[in-house]
Design an enzyme around this catalytic site. Structure first.
Site, PDB file in Angstrom:
ATOM      1  N   LYS A 172      -3.757 -16.211 -25.256  1.00 44.47           N
ATOM      2  CA  LYS A 172      -2.960 -17.000 -26.193  1.00 44.47           C
ATOM      3  C   LYS A 172      -3.878 -17.879 -27.044  1.00 44.47           C
ATOM      4  CE  LYS A 172       0.975 -17.707 -23.012  1.00 44.47           C
ATOM      5  NZ  LYS A 172       2.073 -17.073 -23.763  1.00 44.47           N
ATOM      6  N   ARG A 184       7.723 -10.104 -17.327  1.00 45.02           N
ATOM      7  CA  ARG A 184       8.601  -8.950 -17.090  1.00 45.02           C
ATOM      8  C   ARG A 184       8.038  -8.023 -16.018  1.00 45.02           C
ATOM      9  NH1 ARG A 184       8.334  -7.313 -23.275  1.00 45.02           N
ATOM     10  NH2 ARG A 184       8.239  -9.598 -23.304  1.00 45.02           N
TER      11      ARG A 184
END
Length: 496
Positions: free
Chosen positions: A270, A344
């Site tokens: 990120k 996920r």
């Protein structure tokens, strides 16, 4: 923490340093409004707050005849009283909205009490100069507002006691979540998360099973393990399984939470600004712990399983990589094209584990996608799934609890975006659009056919952590999902 005390007395006769009077819909005709001339002189029109220093009354506006606005105004009131350094406050009973309903009084008391109790929360663990609130007590005078006597059939005292119990349990549960989500990553590791769960389990006499990486290997939870690879040996993963079993259970419910104690994005790193607040990526798992506390203390007639996948997503020599192909617990292969789509992966294996329990309902909670925040804003959670009745029930009961929710629809065109040429499914969409839904569709790949209509996915990425005060929430963690799911479970059991 603010103590709420119920007294069989009038508002005028109750003893406290300051009185609290709500001005609902700019209506100053209430008998508790004193010195109207003063209010007119200062041009107070029933919005915001106004302190009548002579009569020691704090007036707080409630914009509309609405239970949620009453809760928010009660929260504003205690924040104001804290600043004014009052030690005690008295308030009467109000009813806002839904006057035709028999439970209007109960719902308004819940809102009033919850607003009063939540308003004083502040995460100040690491402040060297803590300013503890001197406001310690709120006296509730059990005098019924006259118009209610014809429309509310519940006993006032009974309703007040029930509402107070709810507010105390919900405040405790929300603050467990808030504290855990706000905890910085140097402390709030997967092991720490398990320790918090163990405390909740001990207090509520719950079963708890805390599994390490060896168990994950045995169960072939390789997607979960992959996310932790860079942290293994430093901050190993934990699969936390809490169980609440009442004597009589009408339903078996599995609540699954994403517990990313820190997420730097992995090798798909990120940007620096996006890493800030990633301690909040454990919001879903934290909500599940808070929910087990709430549901157990409320004594709901359901067997509830809380399953939390706790791990970091970091960089390092052993970190999983874009181009890796993972074989999930469900046996499906996953092409990794972005290691920052890690939540996920953890949820895929945890949902598989949950299905092995053969529950009647599965609800997962996750701070899953930034796309959800872009689409719905930072105050609203998304609901996804196949069962329209179940989605509608979660939405309506959640909205009544005071949380903001909206349904997002699955569709066959978006499903194509997570197809892989070399595996069963890809962990990231091939398009920049519809990211919240494609993430939900990814999870759908790991839901067996017999559970498709029993599963809901709740993306709480927006409201789980907001860096400002809003509604009844302080800066930081809100406990998103707890009030909504508690209300959902209660409504679900009414239909059982």
């Amino acid at each position: 923490m603010l103590k709420i005390k119920l007294e069989k007395t009038t508002f005028e006769n109750a003893k406290a340093e300051c009185g609290l009077v709500f001005i609902v819909n700019k209506d100053f005709s209430h008998a508790w409004v004193k010195n109207k001339e003063l209010l007119e002189t200062f041009k107070y029109e029933g919005e915001g707050v106004f302190l009548d220093q002579e009569n020691k009354i704090l007036y707080v506006g409630v914009k509309e005849d609405d239970v949620h606005l009453l809760r928010e105004s009660a929260c504003l009131a205690v924040r104001t009283l804290k600043k004014l350094a009052f030690k005690s406050v008295k308030v009467g009973v109000y009813t806002c909205g839904a006057h035709s309903k028999d439970n209007a009084l109960l719902e308004n008391l819940k809102a009033l009490f919850l607003g009063l109790k939540l308003g004083l929360y502040e995460y100040d663990t690491f402040k060297s100069n803590k300013k503890e609130s001197v406001l310690k007590e709120a006296i509730v005078a059990l005098e019924l507002h006259k118009p209610c006597e014809k429309t509310c059939t519940n006993s006032l005292e009974k309703s007040a006691k029930e509402a107070l119990k709810y507010a105390e349990i919900m405040t405790e549960s929300l603050n467990i979540v808030r504290d855990l989500v706000n905890t910085p990553p140097m402390i709030g590791t997967p092991v720490y998360m398990a320790e918090v769960a163990q405390k909740v389990a001990k207090e509520n006499h719950l079963e708890i099973h805390v599994h390490d990486e060896k168990f994950l290997e045995e169960k072939k939870m390789n997607a979960f393990l992959a996310v932790n690879k860079a942290s293994l040996g430093v901050n190993p993963p934990r699969l936390i399984h809490l169980v609440y079993k009442p004597k009589k259970a009408k339903k078996k419910i599995a609540l699954v939470g994403k517990g990313l104690t820190y997420d730097c994005g992995g090798l798909s790193l990120k940007p620096a600004d996006y890493m800030v607040t990633m301690k909040a990526d454990k919001g879903g798992g934290s909500a599940v712990i808070g929910l087990l506390n709430a549901l157990a203390k409320l004594g709901v007639e359901a067997e509830v399983h809380g399953i939390i996948g706790a791990t970091e997503n970091m960089i390092g020599p052993a970190a999983y990589k874009p181009d890796d192909i993972l074989i999930s617990k469900e046996g499906k292969s996953i092409e990794v094209r972005n290691t920052d789509a890690e939540g996920r992966l953890v949820l895929a294996d945890c949902l598989s584990y949950a299905q092995d329990l053969n529950p009647d309902v599965i609800v997962d909670f996750a701070t899953l996608t930034g796309a959800c925040v872009v689409g719905l804003g930072e105050f609203t959670s998304a609901i996804m799934g196949h069962n329209e009745e179940l989605k509608n029930l979660f939405e309506t009961s959640g909205l009544e609890s005071g949380e903001l929710l909206a349904k997002l629809p699955f569709n066959r065109h978006l499903k194509k975006l997570i197809e892989s040429k070399i595996a069963d499914v890809c962990n990231i969409s091939s398009s920049r659009y519809g990211g919240a839904i494609t993430a939900g569709l990814f999870l759908n790949e790991f839901i067996r056919d017999e559970f498709k209509d029993k599963w809901l996915h709740i993306d709480i990425a927006g409201p789980a952590y907001v860096e400002k005060e809003w509604d009844v929430n302080s800066f930081g963690a809100s406990g998103a999902g707890v009030r909504a799911c508690t209300a959902f479970v209660e409504e679900l059991l009414k239909k059982a």
